[in-house]
Write a protein that holds these residues in place. Structure first.
Motif, short mmCIF file in Angstrom:
data_model
loop_
_atom_site.label_atom_id
_atom_site.label_comp_id
_atom_site.label_asym_id
_atom_site.label_seq_id
_atom_site.Cartn_x
_atom_site.Cartn_y
_atom_site.Cartn_z
N PHE A 116 0.84 -1.20 0.00
CA PHE A 116 0.00 0.00 0.00
C PHE A 116 0.87 1.24 0.00
CE2 PHE A 116 -1.92 3.40 2.66
CZ PHE A 116 -2.87 3.82 1.74
N GLU A 117 0.53 2.17 -0.87
CA GLU A 117 1.23 3.46 -0.93
C GLU A 117 0.18 4.55 -0.73
OE1 GLU A 117 4.65 4.02 -1.94
OE2 GLU A 117 4.50 6.19 -2.29
N GLY A 118 0.26 5.22 0.41
CA GLY A 118 -0.68 6.31 0.66
C GLY A 118 -0.27 7.54 -0.12
N GLU A 119 -1.21 8.43 -0.36
CA GLU A 119 -0.84 9.61 -1.14
C GLU A 119 0.23 10.46 -0.45
OE1 GLU A 119 -3.45 12.29 -3.97
OE2 GLU A 119 -2.95 13.35 -2.13
N PRO A 120 0.15 10.64 0.90
CA PRO A 120 1.19 11.44 1.55
C PRO A 120 2.55 10.73 1.58
CG PRO A 120 -0.75 11.18 2.97
CD PRO A 120 -0.91 10.23 1.84
N GLY A 121 2.62 9.47 1.15
CA GLY A 121 3.90 8.78 1.12
C GLY A 121 4.05 7.74 2.22
N PHE A 208 -6.78 10.81 1.58
CA PHE A 208 -5.94 11.89 1.06
C PHE A 208 -6.10 11.99 -0.44
CE2 PHE A 208 -4.00 10.87 5.12
CZ PHE A 208 -3.83 12.14 5.65
N ARG A 209 -6.40 13.18 -0.89
CA ARG A 209 -6.53 13.45 -2.33
C ARG A 209 -5.93 14.80 -2.65
NH1 ARG A 209 -8.39 9.92 -5.25
NH2 ARG A 209 -8.51 10.91 -7.28
N ARG A 210 -5.07 14.81 -3.64
CA ARG A 210 -4.41 16.04 -4.09
C ARG A 210 -3.75 16.77 -2.94
NH1 ARG A 210 -5.24 16.04 -9.05
NH2 ARG A 210 -7.17 15.32 -9.97
N GLY A 211 -3.06 15.98 -2.12
CA GLY A 211 -2.23 16.57 -1.09
C GLY A 211 -2.95 17.01 0.17
N GLY A 352 -3.80 7.72 -4.08
CA GLY A 352 -4.04 9.09 -4.55
C GLY A 352 -4.14 9.29 -6.04
N THR A 353 -3.87 10.52 -6.44
CA THR A 353 -3.96 10.89 -7.85
C THR A 353 -2.57 10.78 -8.50
OG1 THR A 353 -3.64 13.18 -7.17
CG2 THR A 353 -5.89 12.46 -7.50
N PRO A 354 -2.53 10.65 -9.83
CA PRO A 354 -1.26 10.42 -10.51
C PRO A 354 -0.31 11.62 -10.48
CG PRO A 354 -3.11 10.17 -12.04
CD PRO A 354 -3.68 10.56 -10.73
N ASP A 355 -0.85 12.81 -10.18
CA ASP A 355 0.01 14.00 -10.25
C ASP A 355 0.23 14.65 -8.89
OD1 ASP A 355 -2.64 14.64 -10.12
OD2 ASP A 355 -2.56 16.25 -11.61
N THR A 356 0.12 13.85 -7.81
CA THR A 356 0.39 14.41 -6.48
C THR A 356 1.54 13.62 -5.85
OG1 THR A 356 -1.96 14.86 -6.24
CG2 THR A 356 -0.63 14.97 -4.24
N PRO A 357 2.58 14.21 -5.37
CA PRO A 357 2.86 15.65 -5.42
C PRO A 357 3.48 16.09 -6.74
CG PRO A 357 4.57 14.56 -4.18
CD PRO A 357 3.61 13.49 -4.60
N HIS A 358 3.75 15.17 -7.67
CA HIS A 358 4.34 15.58 -8.96
C HIS A 358 3.83 14.63 -10.03
CE1 HIS A 358 7.09 12.14 -8.80
NE2 HIS A 358 7.19 12.40 -7.51
N GLN A 359 3.99 15.05 -11.28
CA GLN A 359 3.40 14.29 -12.39
C GLN A 359 4.11 12.98 -12.71
OE1 GLN A 359 3.30 17.48 -15.27
NE2 GLN A 359 1.15 17.94 -14.80
#
Ligand code: 6R9
Length: 670
Positions: A116-121, A208-211, A352-359
């Motif tokens: 599992f990889e959370g959006e915040p890392g 978490f979504r978009r940071g 999360g989204t593919p472009d958070t925190p970078h593309q």
């Protein structure tokens, strides 16, 4: 004007445009043969087609042996009351046991099931043994809440391991789950809770979504104030974001970490009939209330396990599989949860989204976990194209050996970009056609067998019967278009629409006698390979010609300045409908003078003058569902200056405001 009217016209008849354009798409005769090493070791070879053709039911009976049954089935298909199918009806099994426990019993408890990889890392890896403990605790928790076999449980969660655990816990105790995408509104959630008559809701404080944290619990609280949801007794809440202000209803709301946390790690799975309901998943119909698509246990798991093994050539000892779908979409059900886990795979789950925190986030994840098989949607591929080739180039993607696509027709341009920039010009790309209703993949190349054609899903899988017919249900010859139909029942087919058998009959089985009507337009090329042309509701009628949105979009995207395109037919006094195109430009392409004319000329050259869009509007974003499908219905509203219809299934509602702010733009004249 109603769209329903237009679709009654035969697709492909007198339809020069489409045939020409297909020839155009194919003109370079690009075929990609399977890499020799992959072909040599492929899980499934060309023999499977022969075997299934000779004895279709025998073939599926053999695939059912991939599973561990408590009682082996002796019957394969009961089609005595069509279209209500029963598969493996006298067999009994537990779906969660098949996805978890049996791997632990086979000595694979230490194998990672989920990275599992959370959006915040933040990260968390669960082995099959961990998953077994978590699923048992959650199953015990549901039992303590009084959930019995047959009771429905609504799941409204972000992309976190608990979503997988919750689904498997429901499956384990025979309680059908209804997963509602976490981006849906309180209203959409309430309708689905009411329709399924759910007793328990599993949710989180947020995800978490978009940071940033995005709350979920308030939508549940709001949904549960709506009439029809009174029977919900409990809400189990996962603490994900740690937001401080979570409203709480004592007696109803329970923290997952407390309530599930204190349960026993032992739970003995009980077997259920093969036809025991496994889940309900709602798809939004174009009109009326959403349809609750019902899937059952034995046939579903057989086909999902087989297709995951065959189409992704999965080697569970060495592969790291990553399906980027949300669990709220059927792709998440079948190719994050039931397919990979029934096959003992190791997979990635990303919040999360593919472009958070970078593309480059996705490519960073591929590199980090050594992902070998990636399954995503054309919309994501086109977004990556738009962001630029230099972004994936910064990462080591050499672990990838196979790429997949699902959700929409993938235009040849995007297919080739995907293979080249993500797959190092080496990996096969499998374009997989299927639906919530089909449960699993139906039409797709086999990576070790099929010489791939960019843009075509090509051939029905072994054991699947699909073809293209005209208005009168006659099979069309090669080189012509019409409607995609499935001509034989298949194990993971929907069994009905929840609570509405009549709607099941009307929607899928009444258009063509004895055949399943998928609602998609399709063509067979000169080799008999199938090309999907989009939903028949979206077909445009221009001066007496049927023109598919997919073809005009493909032509637009083949222009170097265009990253993505959506095309709709807007009512027009002269031509019945006029083609109106919304385009997203590639990075570095300016909107300058002459661009619109250049694009119109490009389409005319590719497809013929009749397909030239009357209007082209460059936009920053397109309205999409979470599964990446363009909501053309909303674009038609814009093009016809109407108030917007239902926007509840839109990922980002601000997109429509942006597009509308572009209007009114002067329509360009011929
Ligand atoms: C799995 C899924 C189903 C509709 C389907 C079709 C479109 C899906 C496609 C494709 C062309 C593909 N679709 N895969 N069109 N090529 N490879 O997407 O299920 O959300 O129910 O949508 O998606 O129009 O009828 P679902």
């Amino acid at each position: 004007m109603s769209y329903a009217r237009d679709v009654t016209g035969p697709l492909g008849k007198g339809d020069v445009v489409s045939n020409e354009s297909l020839a155009n798409l194919l003109k370079e005769e690009r075929r990609f043969a399977p890499p020799a090493d992959l072909a040599e070791q492929a899980n499934v070879t060309a023999e499977a087609y022969e075997q299934a053709k000779a004895d279709r039911l025998g073939f599926w009976a053999e695939q059912a042996r991939r599973l561990s049954w408590e009682t082996e089935p002796t019957q394969t298909l009961d089609w005595s009351n069509p279209p209500f199918a029963k598969w493996f009806a006298d067999g009994r099994l537990n779906v969660a046991y098949n996805c978890v426990d049996r791997h632990v019993e086979n000595g694979l408890g230490d194998r990672v099931a989920l990275h599992f990889e959370g959006e915040p890392g933040d990260t968390r890896s669960l082995t099959y043994a961990d998953l077994q403990r978590e699923v048992c605790k959650a199953a015990n928790a549901l039992v303590e809440l009084g959930v019995r076999a047959g009771d429905r449980v609504a799941i409204y969660l972000p992309m976190i391991p608990e979503a997988v655990v919750a689904m498997l816990a429901c499956a384990r105790i025979g309680a059908p789950h209804s997963v509602v995408f976490g981006g849906f509104s309180a209203d959409a959630l309430a309708t689905r809770i009411e329709d399924a008559d759910a007793r328990v809701v599993i949710t989180a404080d947020g995800g978490f979504r978009r940071g940033k944290p995005s709350a979920l619990k308030p939508a549940v609280d709001e949904a549960l104030t709506r009439p029809g949801t009174e029977k919900v007794r409990n809400v189990l809440v996962v603490r994900r974001t740690g937001q401080e202000d979570v409203a709480w209803q004592e007696g109803r709301d329970l923290w997952w970490h407390e309530f599930v946390g204190r349960q026993s790690e032992q739970h003995t799975p009980q077997a259920f009939d093969a036809e025991h309901p496994l889940f309900i998943l709602y798809t939004s119909g174009t009109t009326g209330k959403p349809k609750g698509i019902l899937h059952t246990s034995g046939g579903y798991l057989t086909q999902i396990s087989y297709t995951h093994h065959a189409v992704f050539d999965l080697k569970p000892e060495s592969d790291v599989f990553w399906c980027t779908a949300d669990v709220g979409w059927v792709t998440g059900h079948s190719y994050i949860v039931y397919g990979p886990l029934s096959n003992g795979a190791t997979e990635v789950l990303y919040e999360g989204t593919p472009d958070t925190p970078h593309q480059g986030r996705w490519w960073e994840i591929v590199q980090k976990y050594g992902v070998t098989v990636l399954y995503t949607a054309p919309t994501a591929i086109r977004a990556a194209m738009k962001w630029g080739d230099d972004i994936p180039a910064k990462f080591d993607l050499s672990s990838l050996r196979l790429l997949g696509s699902v959700g929409e027709p993938i235009n040849p341009e995007a297919w080739i970009w995907y293979r080249k920039h993500i797959g190092a010009d080496r990996t096969p790309v499998v374009d997989t056609w299927w639906q919530t209703e089909t449960g699993g993949i139906m039409i797709s190349p086999l990576p070790g067998v099929t010489a791939a054609k960019p843009g075509s899903a090509q051939v029905p899988l072994p054991g699947i019967a699909a073809t293209v017919v005209d208005d009168e249900a006659r099979e069309v010859p090669n080189g012509s278009g019409g409607y995609l139909v499935l001509t034989e029942p298949w194990p993971s087919m929907l069994r009905t629409i929840w609570g509405d058998d009549q709607r099941y009959l009307d929607t899928y089985w009444s258009r063509f006698e004895g055949r399943y009507f998928a609602g998609d337009g399709a063509k067979k090329d000169e080799d008999g390979d199938i090309w999907l042309l989009g939903r028949v509701d979206d077909v445009m009628l221009v001066s007496g010609h049927n023109i598919s949105t997919t073809e005009v979009e493909s032509a637009l995207v083949s222009h170097p300045k265009v990253a993505e395109a959506a095309v709709v037919g807007a009512t027009d006094p002269q031509t019945t409908q006029a083609i109106c195109a919304f385009v997203i430009l590639r990075k570095g392409s300016a909107e300058g003078e002459g661009l619109v004319e250049e694009l119109r000329a490009h389409v005319a050259k590719q497809l013929g003058p009749i397909a030239k869009p009357k209007r082209i509007l460059p936009v920053a974003e397109l309205p999409k569902t979470r599964s990446g499908k363009i909501m053309r219905r909303l674009l038609r509203d814009v093009a016809e200056n109407r108030a917007l219809g239902d926007v509840t299934t839109l990922t980002d509602s601000s997109v429509m405001e942006l597009i509308q702010s572009k209007l009114p733009a002067a329509p360009s004249e011929d």
